[in-house]
Each structure stands twice: as C-alpha cells, then as structure tokens.
Design an enzyme around this catalytic site. Structure first.
Site, PDB file in Angstrom:
ATOM      1  N   ASP A 109       0.866  -1.174   0.000  1.00 41.63           N
ATOM      2  CA  ASP A 109       0.000   0.000   0.000  1.00 41.63           C
ATOM      3  C   ASP A 109       0.899   1.220   0.000  1.00 41.63           C
ATOM      4  O   ASP A 109       2.118   1.072  -0.070  1.00 41.63           O
ATOM      5  CB  ASP A 109      -0.971  -0.022   1.176  1.00 41.63           C
ATOM      6  CG  ASP A 109      -2.335   0.512   0.768  1.00 41.63           C
ATOM      7  OD1 ASP A 109      -2.396   1.673   0.309  1.00 41.63           O
ATOM      8  OD2 ASP A 109      -3.324  -0.225   0.894  1.00 41.63           O
TER       9      ASP A 109
ATOM     10  N   ILE B 105      -7.723  -4.582   2.096  1.00 43.33           N
ATOM     11  CA  ILE B 105      -6.625  -5.413   2.611  1.00 43.33           C
ATOM     12  C   ILE B 105      -5.540  -5.632   1.565  1.00 43.33           C
ATOM     13  O   ILE B 105      -4.439  -6.004   1.886  1.00 43.33           O
ATOM     14  CB  ILE B 105      -7.153  -6.765   3.145  1.00 43.33           C
ATOM     15  CG1 ILE B 105      -7.870  -7.572   2.052  1.00 43.33           C
ATOM     16  CG2 ILE B 105      -8.118  -6.534   4.321  1.00 43.33           C
ATOM     17  CD1 ILE B 105      -8.298  -8.981   2.481  1.00 43.33           C
ATOM     18  N   LYS B 106      -5.845  -5.432   0.300  1.00 45.93           N
ATOM     19  CA  LYS B 106      -4.877  -5.587  -0.795  1.00 45.93           C
ATOM     20  C   LYS B 106      -4.030  -6.850  -0.641  1.00 45.93           C
ATOM     21  O   LYS B 106      -2.832  -6.831  -0.896  1.00 45.93           O
ATOM     22  CB  LYS B 106      -3.996  -4.336  -0.918  1.00 45.93           C
ATOM     23  CG  LYS B 106      -4.792  -3.068  -1.280  1.00 45.93           C
ATOM     24  CD  LYS B 106      -3.896  -1.891  -1.596  1.00 45.93           C
ATOM     25  CE  LYS B 106      -4.683  -0.653  -1.987  1.00 45.93           C
ATOM     26  NZ  LYS B 106      -5.423  -0.026  -0.870  1.00 45.93           N
ATOM     27  N   ARG B 107      -4.650  -7.930  -0.257  1.00 51.79           N
ATOM     28  CA  ARG B 107      -3.928  -9.178  -0.118  1.00 51.79           C
ATOM     29  C   ARG B 107      -3.627  -9.769  -1.488  1.00 51.79           C
ATOM     30  O   ARG B 107      -4.358  -9.519  -2.467  1.00 51.79           O
ATOM     31  CB  ARG B 107      -4.742 -10.192   0.704  1.00 51.79           C
ATOM     32  CG  ARG B 107      -5.035  -9.771   2.144  1.00 51.79           C
ATOM     33  CD  ARG B 107      -3.793  -9.572   2.988  1.00 51.79           C
ATOM     34  NE  ARG B 107      -4.120  -9.408   4.409  1.00 51.79           N
ATOM     35  CZ  ARG B 107      -4.210  -8.237   5.051  1.00 51.79           C
ATOM     36  NH1 ARG B 107      -4.003  -7.105   4.418  1.00 51.79           N
ATOM     37  NH2 ARG B 107      -4.501  -8.206   6.340  1.00 51.79           N
TER      38      ARG B 107
END
Lengths: 308, 308
Positions: A109, B105-107
């Site tokens: 991020d 969460i940008k997992r």
C-alpha cells in the site's frame, strides 16, 4: 534485523533454509488438537491454542538447526483476531529462541497507509508519545505492484530498526507468468522491471555481505528465471519459495546463490510441518519428523551449494 | 454481498461514494481519546477503544447517506491483535447499520494461502466441521501481481457467499507508473494487461447490472487512464481512490461511471474522518462535520455524474 544477521546465522548453521510456520488446524496432530479443545473448546480459541502448541513444538525442534522461520499471515488471519494474537506470540517465541523471523504478509500500500503497516510489523506504533511494538518481525514480505511508494515506508522502518524486507519479483505459482512474464517494450519482462526497481531502491543500504535491505522473492519452480534474477540483482538477498511440495529441487535452487553460497534462503513449509504425516505414526513424533525433514532439506540443498 | 447490492444502495441513496475508516489515533478528537485512556489506559487498548468509539460515531453519522465504508486494514494491524479485534467489531457494527463493507486489505497470495485469506475475510474458517466467520466483510481489495491464482480462491469464496472483490489496476499514488505504466510488447501497458486479466476472470459472474464479482481499483488522480479503463472493462465495477486529499476532482472521477451513472464508487477517507479539524471546533462536532463533508462530496460528484 538486517540480512547481515540472517547471513551470519546461515553461515554459522551451514543451512540456507527457512521453515514456514503456516499451520492450518489439519496440520496439527490429533493429540494436540484434542488437548486444546478440551481446555479451550472446539472452536476458534481451541484451534488457535492447538496451532500455538504445534508452533512452539516446531520452533523448539528446529531452532538449533534452522536459522529462520516464516509465519504466513494468511493462516493466522484465517482465525480472526485470535489468530493474530497467536501470531504475535509465535513471533515473540521464535525470536526468544534465536530464530530470524520473516513475516510473510505480502503487503502493498502507499504513503501513510504503508507507514501504518510498517509500524505494525517492523517499527512499532506511537500512542501519545510512547511506542508499542506488536507483530515486531525481523523482516516482512511485500508486493511492489504499486511502485516505490509501497516499498519506501517499509525501507525507512527497516533502516531505523536494522531490519529488512523482501518484495515479490518472480513467484513460484503456475499463474505467475500471466503478468510477471509479459514482455515489455524497454526489453525484458515485467518481473525484470520489478527486479531493477528493487535493486535500485535498496542502493546505499548494503551491509557487510554486500546485500541491501530490499530482498526479492523468486520462486524455485522457475530455475532459468532464478539464475537470470541472481545476475540482474547482485546486491539483493533472495527468498526462494517453491522447494519441495511445489516442485522445486535442490538443483533448481542452486541458482539463487552466489559463488560463495551466500545471498539466498530457501523456504519449505508443508514439507517440514507435515513431515509427521509420512512417518506412519499418529503425530506424537511431529518434532522428530520436522527436525529430520529440515536436516534432509539442508543436506539436499548443500549437495549443490557450498556455503563459505 | 455482490455488486448488485452495492449498486442498489448507491441508486437508492443517489450517492456513489464510500467513506474510508482508516482512523489513526491522531484523527480522533481529544475528548474521545481522553475518555478512552481514562478507562483503558494510555496504551494500545486505550487507542483501540478511542478509535472504535470514533468509528461508531462516524458510522452512525453516515449510515443513512453513504452506502458503504472501507476500513483500511493497515490502521488496525498498526495496533496489533487488539486493532484486529476492533476491526472485527467495526465491520460487524457497520453491517448492522446497513452499510456495505469493503475491507481494504490488498492481499495477494496463491493456492491454499489465498484460500486461507479468503476464509478469514469472506467465507469463514472450518474448525472440526463447524464454520466460524471472523472479519466477514462484504468485499475485499486484492493485489493480482501473482496472477489469477491469487484472485480465483477469493472469487470462489465470493461466489459461495454472494460477495465480491476489487483488484488493483491503476493506482492513485505518484509512483504507480513505475511498474503499471510500463509499455508491453503486446500493446498497451502493464495495468492494461491486469485490466484484461481481471475482466476475463470475472466472466460468467455478471449480476443484474452487468458487473462481474471481480471489480477493479483505479485512481482518480489519472483521469485519462480512468476513462480508458472504463472502456476496456465494461463489465467491471470500479473502486476509485484518490478523490480529495490526493488531488482527484469530481470532474476527474466522472470518467469512472458508465452513461447511466452506474459501475463505480469513489472513496474519501481523511476528507470525511478529519472534517472536524477544519470547523474551528474541538472535535465535539466530528459527526456533523463528517456528515457535512460526505454530503458535500456526494453533491460535488453528482454535479458531473447523474445516477439513473
């Protein structure tokens, strides 16, 4: 801790491997599960405590022969906040046993959000002037799709704390090529662009072995690419998943190392954690089985790679 | 819940925006902080409870005018497991107030690891045959650098639970171009490759508005690319960060919408959460300030985009 510390440990143990701590509840032997359920109930809390006991047993069995462990955040988030609490305990316990801890979080991020992640995982969070460390790993894995903005806040935290990061370059999975192998106009591939970006971002942070604080993740399942990346990234420490269960061999991973056997660490998760499932026993021998599997992996890799 | 539910809410409220819930402790008004410290101590627990009270206040102030909230995992992990416990509570509270919850969460991980994440965030984890839901969001954000292997396990969970995902395409940060804008041999850019991959992965999951369960994240700070992506991904719902503090305007984000005003949602975090810092007050008016900022954002965007 920096890659100097990790390379020191690898040299001292003559073992360039890291044991994954990615415990699913069905990796845990029945006697540990039953004891935890009896004390904490057959629910999340019981599962969490069973996995913690399993992790502690694995750490105890491995800490004098393996330099590092790699807990995978997914298997803790999987159990909600109670899993995350147990991850904090697992990291602390592994560090108390002298293990280098790579938190496999693959976060990515930007800006203040990346800083918040870096605080949580590396440098600690300030509340009214006092700093609190929570997950407090030695090293984390990152995903740099968003560019240098997504690496630099972690690098800043790593510099301040003498820690380090690994960012994805060429991953070990079958679909890794869909984006990473696409050819780019400037020559080479998408993963090549990432490799150059990371090598550059790390510049100026080299330690005594010549590696920067920005490592790279490069899968064992693509040995030709591994050799190419080793050449493209001479100052970059490599984390190599994909050995064993995913199909990478010791002969494949030799390409990750430099001539002196430095500069890389190879991961195995299921092969060590689930070794007890192959002994014919009921899991009471899980520590011995894990230790034997870790020794076999070390010896297998060192057939092709000599650590000076 | 699928994008049908989200689009329904957007149409009902005539408001295509999502409020970020990314509270750092210094975003919380002093009176809330002091009360929490008095009860829970000036440490992580005090900070966690202060942020929770702030989140509850924001949700109460926004839930009848804003269709969705987007808690950013970084600001909860930042506070360790106690932050994650509070994230579970925040998600539950937002859902209880009828809000659509996008867990940012940008997992990105693969195989069984991606499945573990998907269980934790979308579909629940089985322990000895019983399923436990923990973070239980309606939707998550993902990073697809590792390829379709990293999206499909979440998509499977989303199908089973009538939920959805957003994956990164072209992000709003200054460094987004370092990888995403690189030209590829097959024509177009890296983000274009990602856009086509996602549009294809979603095929067959279209809902009543024509959008698949695989949405895309596309920043407001790159309006030309936003317009291009809207055209390239006709069946893809877009999540648009970068409005406000990062520099994206209502005129920029209009390109995210289709002609009927459908197919996108625009995020604002600091602009709403920290609105109280601009009223000249001491933060007791944070709910009114957040509500006014959310209404102003809605009206601003709707100057250029009419939702049918």
């Amino acid at each position: 801790m920096s890659f100097d510390v990790l390379q020191d440990k690898i040299i001292a143990m003559k073992n360039p491997t890291v044991a994954g701590l990615d415990a699913r509840i069905d990796y845990v032997p029945a006697h540990i599960r039953q004891a935890a359920y009896a004390e904490y109930g057959k629910g999340l809390k019981g599962a969490v405590e069973a996995i913690y006991q399993f992790n502690v047993g694995l750490i105890d069995a491995l800490c004098d022969i393996v330099p590092a462990v790699k807990p995978q955040s997914a298997y803790y988030e999987n159990l909600g906040w109670q899993g995350m609490e147990m991850l904090e305990r697992t990291i602390q316990y592994a560090k108390s046993k002298g293990l280098y801890v790579i938190a496999d979080i693959k976060r990515g991020d930007i800006g203040s959000t990346a800083s918040a992640y870096a605080e949580g995982w590396l440098s600690g969070t300030a509340v009214e002037g006092e700093t609190f460390k929570t997950f407090d790993a030695d090293c984390v894995t990152l995903n740099g799709y968003m560019g240098s903005d997504s690496i630099n806040p972690f690098l800043d935290a790593a510099k301040a704390e003498d820690k380090a990061v690994f960012a994805l370059v060429k991953t070990s999975n079958p679909g890794s090529g869909e984006l990473q192998d696409v050819g780019v106009n400037r020559g080479g591939t998408v993963y090549g662009v990432m490799a150059r970006l990371l090598e550059k971002l790390g510049q100026g942070t080299e330690g005594k072995y010549g590696y920067t604080r920005v490592g790279a993740v490069t899968g064992a399942t693509h040995p030709a690419e591994l050799a190419q990346i080793r050449t493209m990234m001479p100052h970059t420490f490599l984390l190599v998943p994909g050995y064993g269960a995913q199909g990478g061999t010791a002969e494949d991973v030799k390409f990750a190392f430099q001539e002196n056997g430095h500069g890389a660490i190879v991961n195995s998760s299921r092969g060590i954690m689930c070794a007890w499932k192959k002994t014919g026993g009921d899991g009471h021998d899980f520590q011995e089985a894990a230790r034997n599997a870790a020794i076999a992996m070390r010896d297998d890799i060192c057939r092709f790679t000599t650590i000076q």
